[in-house]
Design an enzyme around this catalytic site. Sequence first.
Site, short mmCIF file in Angstrom:
data_model
loop_
_atom_site.label_atom_id
_atom_site.label_comp_id
_atom_site.label_asym_id
_atom_site.label_seq_id
_atom_site.Cartn_x
_atom_site.Cartn_y
_atom_site.Cartn_z
N LYS A 24 0.98 -1.10 -0.13
CA LYS A 24 -0.03 0.04 -0.03
C LYS A 24 0.97 1.33 0.17
O LYS A 24 0.64 2.07 -0.70
CB LYS A 24 -0.85 0.02 1.22
CG LYS A 24 -1.60 1.41 1.54
CD LYS A 24 -2.50 1.18 2.75
CE LYS A 24 -1.69 1.69 3.94
NZ LYS A 24 -1.49 3.11 4.19
N ASN A 25 1.81 1.31 0.85
CA ASN A 25 2.66 2.45 1.01
C ASN A 25 3.62 2.54 -0.21
O ASN A 25 4.23 3.69 -0.10
CB ASN A 25 3.44 2.37 2.36
CG ASN A 25 2.58 2.56 3.42
OD1 ASN A 25 1.40 3.04 3.24
ND2 ASN A 25 3.21 2.50 4.69
N CYS A 118 -4.51 12.99 13.38
CA CYS A 118 -4.53 11.41 13.03
C CYS A 118 -4.22 10.86 14.44
O CYS A 118 -3.68 11.32 15.57
CB CYS A 118 -3.85 10.94 12.03
SG CYS A 118 -2.30 10.01 12.39
N ARG A 123 1.02 15.12 13.09
CA ARG A 123 2.09 14.75 11.88
C ARG A 123 2.27 16.19 11.09
O ARG A 123 1.30 16.06 10.20
CB ARG A 123 1.52 13.63 11.12
CG ARG A 123 1.40 12.17 12.06
CD ARG A 123 0.77 11.25 11.17
NE ARG A 123 1.65 10.60 10.16
CZ ARG A 123 1.08 9.61 9.59
NH1 ARG A 123 -0.02 9.02 9.78
NH2 ARG A 123 1.79 9.20 8.47
N ASP A 310 5.57 0.90 11.65
CA ASP A 310 4.25 0.45 11.52
C ASP A 310 4.54 -1.35 11.86
O ASP A 310 3.06 -1.84 11.65
CB ASP A 310 4.28 0.07 9.67
CG ASP A 310 3.83 1.62 9.39
OD1 ASP A 310 3.45 2.44 10.12
OD2 ASP A 310 3.70 2.04 8.10
N ARG A 402 -8.28 -0.39 5.44
CA ARG A 402 -7.55 0.63 5.04
C ARG A 402 -6.18 -0.16 4.40
O ARG A 402 -5.70 0.66 3.40
CB ARG A 402 -7.07 1.63 5.78
CG ARG A 402 -8.50 2.70 6.15
CD ARG A 402 -7.79 4.02 7.16
NE ARG A 402 -6.43 4.34 6.44
CZ ARG A 402 -5.61 4.54 7.14
NH1 ARG A 402 -5.49 4.58 8.42
NH2 ARG A 402 -4.14 4.92 6.60
C1 UD1 Z 1 4.95 6.98 6.16
C2 UD1 Z 1 4.09 5.72 6.06
C3 UD1 Z 1 3.64 5.44 7.66
C4 UD1 Z 1 4.82 5.12 8.34
C5 UD1 Z 1 5.80 6.37 8.38
C6 UD1 Z 1 7.06 6.20 8.98
C7 UD1 Z 1 2.78 6.03 3.91
C8 UD1 Z 1 1.61 6.25 3.25
N1 UD1 Z 1 2.89 6.12 5.27
O1 UD1 Z 1 4.17 8.01 6.43
O2 UD1 Z 1 2.75 4.05 7.56
O3 UD1 Z 1 4.31 4.85 9.80
O4 UD1 Z 1 5.94 6.70 6.88
O5 UD1 Z 1 7.40 4.94 8.74
O6 UD1 Z 1 3.90 5.65 3.44
N2 UD1 Z 1 7.68 14.78 10.42
C9 UD1 Z 1 7.63 15.91 10.49
N3 UD1 Z 1 7.66 16.86 9.47
C10 UD1 Z 1 7.24 16.51 8.28
C11 UD1 Z 1 6.95 15.29 7.85
C12 UD1 Z 1 7.25 14.35 9.07
O7 UD1 Z 1 8.23 16.53 11.54
O8 UD1 Z 1 6.99 17.32 7.21
C13 UD1 Z 1 7.92 13.67 11.26
C14 UD1 Z 1 6.66 12.79 11.39
O9 UD1 Z 1 5.92 13.48 12.37
C15 UD1 Z 1 7.33 11.80 12.07
C16 UD1 Z 1 8.64 11.51 11.22
O10 UD1 Z 1 8.81 12.59 10.68
O11 UD1 Z 1 7.71 11.77 13.52
C17 UD1 Z 1 8.52 10.29 10.13
O12 UD1 Z 1 7.25 10.66 9.47
P1 UD1 Z 1 7.06 10.16 8.10
O13 UD1 Z 1 8.31 9.69 7.46
O14 UD1 Z 1 7.11 11.81 7.11
O15 UD1 Z 1 5.75 9.66 7.63
P2 UD1 Z 1 4.71 9.57 6.61
O16 UD1 Z 1 5.50 9.71 5.31
O17 UD1 Z 1 3.77 10.68 6.64
#
Ligand code: UD1
Length: 423
Positions: A24-25, A118, A123, A310, A402
């Site tokens: 999915k991801n 969420c 996030r 995850d 999901r």
């Molecule tokens: C993706 C995955 C999710 C997984 C996560 C971490 C998908 C659709 N989702 O989510 O299942 O749990 O990676 O492996 O692929 N952060 C910031 N600022 C930002 C973006 C992120 O501070 O602009 C922080 C987040 O709050 C978190 C960390 O960075 O603490 C990692 O998050 P991130 O890798 O961005 O998660 P997603 O890409 O949203």
Amino acid sequence: MPMDIFKITGPVRLDGEIIVGGSKNAALPIMAATLLAGGKTTLHSVPNLSDIGVMGKLLEDMGCKVETNGGTTTVDATTISKPVGDYEIVRKMRASICILGPLLARCGKVEVSMPGGCAIGYRPVDIHLRGLQELGAKIELKNGYISATANGGLKGANIFLGGAFGSSVLATANVLCAATLAKGKTIIEYAACEPEITDLAHCLVAMGAKITGIGSPQLVIHGVKELKPVEHTVIPDRIEAGTFMAAAAITNGNVKIKNCRLDHLMAAVDKFRSMNVAVEETTDGCVVSSNGNLQPTDITTLPYPGFPTDLQAQFMAVLCLAKGNSIITEKIFPDRFMHVAEMSRMAANLRKEGPHVIVSGVDKLISAPVMASDLRASAALVVAALAAHGETIINRVYHIDRGYEKIEEKLNALGAKIERESV
Ligand code: UD1
């Protein structure tokens, strides 16, 4: 609206073969990346999940034609009539944010509803926006929408993409996609190394992008004028695989997991082995077996290749039945512990201390009505329920749907007793 529940009777012992679906991801950012190329892109091994449906709706809403046939999804992105990610669709799935980079690169402008809160905690999207700004995008926030414009096009840059919690998976996807069509050379430092990003990068290269350093924290992108549509097969879902491994471990089972890339799961495999769970590699996956003598271990979630956040909840379920104390530390989403209260209702002995949970192994879990809160927490409740004595009722199963395609059918084929009911 009827809502599905699961009734799960345990304990059971899982035995047999199970097949993992497409990731999915990986599929979500790749579907978004189809926006980069005019024409029809064909994606194979796309799982049939509600999140994938949301991404399809999003693409259709902006003028693409999306067709799904079995595991194959085609996206015809010849015409993008409206480069907008509408609130009504985006609010259903945070990963909608990954249309930002592709639309900006293709159309020079984009508006995407700011994703809301969420269940796994706050996030932010600051890293996404910072990366795109460094490529020359002008970003504004208005009426709950992120508006990005790149009049005159995006320009390559040296970008440090790290945040307070390390790399960001979807920020890397966004900036990588945008950089493929930017003028000149982009270097992304502290890129996410997750296999889903590697899969996206491989798809982009097939589309004509020039990217080196794939799989490493430094991605180098030489911008090209245009990308062409391709045919691409999505990698297997390492988190679905890891969840099945946890289900095998907690039920003292013996399960052959097919279409599983063990090289994407090294941190999880290492932990299983230290827990006295056997993981043997096969030609297209592995066999996971346990003799019931589960040992405690300590787990810290980290960006890839570290232990995946995850899978944190599913491992917690297994460690509830280990012979001793384990400490689980969450370093990606420090508040991602909604499952702790629910598992405690099933007689788990858990104590949360900030971003840590101390898991004291118990002899048995006992069924209870529990609430699914987010995707992976809910999967962990299914794992726990397989071993719990009695009938566990899991409410709000839509969270599980999901990210897991027909999880009850797949697990029932191994000997689980899961009934889905609409209430
Ligand atoms: C993706 C995955 C999710 C997984 C996560 C971490 C998908 C659709 N989702 O989510 O299942 O749990 O990676 O492996 O692929 N952060 C910031 N600022 C930002 C973006 C992120 O501070 O602009 C922080 C987040 O709050 C978190 C960390 O960075 O603490 C990692 O998050 P991130 O890798 O961005 O998660 P997603 O890409 O949203």
